[in-house]
Design an enzyme around this catalytic site. Structure first.
Site, PDB file in Angstrom:
ATOM      1  N   PRO A   1       0.831  -1.210   0.000  1.00 46.32           N
ATOM      2  CG  PRO A   1      -0.761  -1.571   1.643  1.00 46.32           C
ATOM      3  CD  PRO A   1       0.549  -2.072   1.129  1.00 46.32           C
ATOM      4  CD  GLU A   2       1.930   3.424  -4.679  1.00 48.96           C
ATOM      5  OE1 GLU A   2       2.001   4.642  -4.932  1.00 48.96           O
ATOM      6  OE2 GLU A   2       1.977   2.546  -5.540  1.00 48.96           O
TER       7      GLU A   2
ATOM      8  CE  LYS B   1       6.140   3.646  -0.582  1.00 48.03           C
ATOM      9  NZ  LYS B   1       7.002   2.756  -1.367  1.00 48.03           N
TER      10      LYS B   1
ATOM     11  NE  ARG C   1       8.671  -2.086  -6.919  1.00 48.75           N
ATOM     12  CZ  ARG C   1       7.876  -1.433  -6.084  1.00 48.75           C
ATOM     13  NH1 ARG C   1       8.348  -0.509  -5.288  1.00 48.75           N
ATOM     14  NH2 ARG C   1       6.590  -1.713  -6.024  1.00 48.75           N
TER      15      ARG C   1
END
Ligand SMILES: [Zn+2]
Length: 329
Positions: free
Chosen positions: A2-3, A50, A306
């Site tokens: 989750p950001e 985060k 990423r």
């Protein structure tokens, strides 16, 4: 994982429990013994980028110190309705079939205070770092959304469950929890969702020679910014992810920072309004103009790679010979 906007929502869900005592515990965590939370008082909660932080005080201390922590940290305007059923499923949009699931490393600007000794009024903070499907549920448990390969409907198992004196409970899923004997010290200047976010510092970092897609994920300058925000902001700014920041020029870097801030703020707003954040490029096969999208794992040499999505037409690559401030056609 989750950001920033999702973790802010988790913080909002936890806040009404501040000032309450843990009366019953559960959960599968081996590392943290869930029963050790019994009788602790949840005294504060903070969100930084985060990560979520929960401060717990032991029962005796609360009594002997005599200062009532019960009256403290509920912030103005925060709902105290404990009966409400809030749930927060993990972001569907953060699911990546391509294996983009590891928890990225990176310094996020947090520092440990020197106080190693638990004596002398040191605070105990639980640091919660969410995995890809990490979530917090309030007053209900997450349920299986589909059967597994064997056809069983197995509900996810919470790592930690805390029942509070006010009769509600919190269930933590897919997260890493560690105790810190110190306050989280954090500069809001790097938090993309903070009013104190320092644009100048962010622009300076982005202006370096390295590809902007590496700098955007650097939590020292963009705390709370994750892979979804990275991809979307780059697309909206028309910037190729591998563009060296030093070639882009200030106006384009400013536009990029504007898109980071706007996308993150919209996402956060959507979290509270119950709407799904719309993505234009992340995990898409075509951009909104119908061009085919390219996907590749990008990251600094030897660093975490990423998955990155971009449109070669809307986000043309800059070559080293081009002048600064070239606009995409
Ligand atoms: Zn396009």
């Amino acid at each position: 994982m989750p950001e920033g906007p999702s973790v802010r929502k988790f913080h909002h869900l936890v806040s009404p429990f501040v000032g309450q005592q843990v009366v019953k515990t559960g959960g599968s965590s081996k590392k943290l013994n869930p029963t050790s939370f019994q009788s602790l008082w949840l005294q504060d909660t903070q969100v930084h980028g985060k990560k979520l932080f929960l401060r717990f005080d032991p029962d005796e201390e609360t009594v002997s110190l005599g200062n009532s922590p019960l009256s403290e940290p509920l912030r103005k305007g925060e709902q105290k309705d404990k009966a409400r059923h809030h749930q927060e499923a993990s972001d569907q949009s953060s699911r990546s079939p391509g294996g983009d699931s590891a928890v990225p490393s990176g310094d996020d600007g947090l520092q440990c205070l020197a106080g190693d000794s638990p004596a002398g009024g040191a605070e105990r903070w639980l640091q919660v770092r969410f995995g890809l499907f990490g979530s917090i549920w309030v007053n209900e448990f997450s349920r299986a959304k589909k059967a597994n390969k064997r056809g069983d409907w197995r509900d996810p198992i919470p790592r930690l469950v805390l029942h509070f004196s006010g009769s509600g409970f919190l269930a933590f899923y897919n997260c890493q929890m560690t105790w810190r004997i110190s306050s989280p010290v954090f500069s809001p200047a790097s938090d993309i969702l903070s009013e104190k976010f320092h644009r100048g510092q962010a622009l300076e970092a982005l202006g370096r020679e390295q590809p902007v897609c590496y700098t955007l994920l650097d939590q020292r300058y963009f705390s709370g910014l994750g892979n979804i925000i990275k991809n979307e902001a780059l697309f909206r700014a028309g910037i190729h992810p591998l563009s060296p920041g030093s070639l882009l020029g200030l106006p384009r870097l400013e536009a990029l920072v504007d898109h980071v801030a706007a996308f993150s703020a919209d996402w956060l707003l959507g979290k509270f309004q119950g709407t799904q954040q719309h993505t234009q490029i992340y995990q898409k096969e075509q951009c909104p103009s119908g061009h085919p999208v390219v996907r590749e794992a990008l990251g600094p040499p030897g660093g975490f790679q990423r998955l990155t999505w971009w449109c070669p037409q809307c986000q043309p690559r800059l070559s080293a010979g081009e002048p600064k401030q070239v606009q995409p056609s």
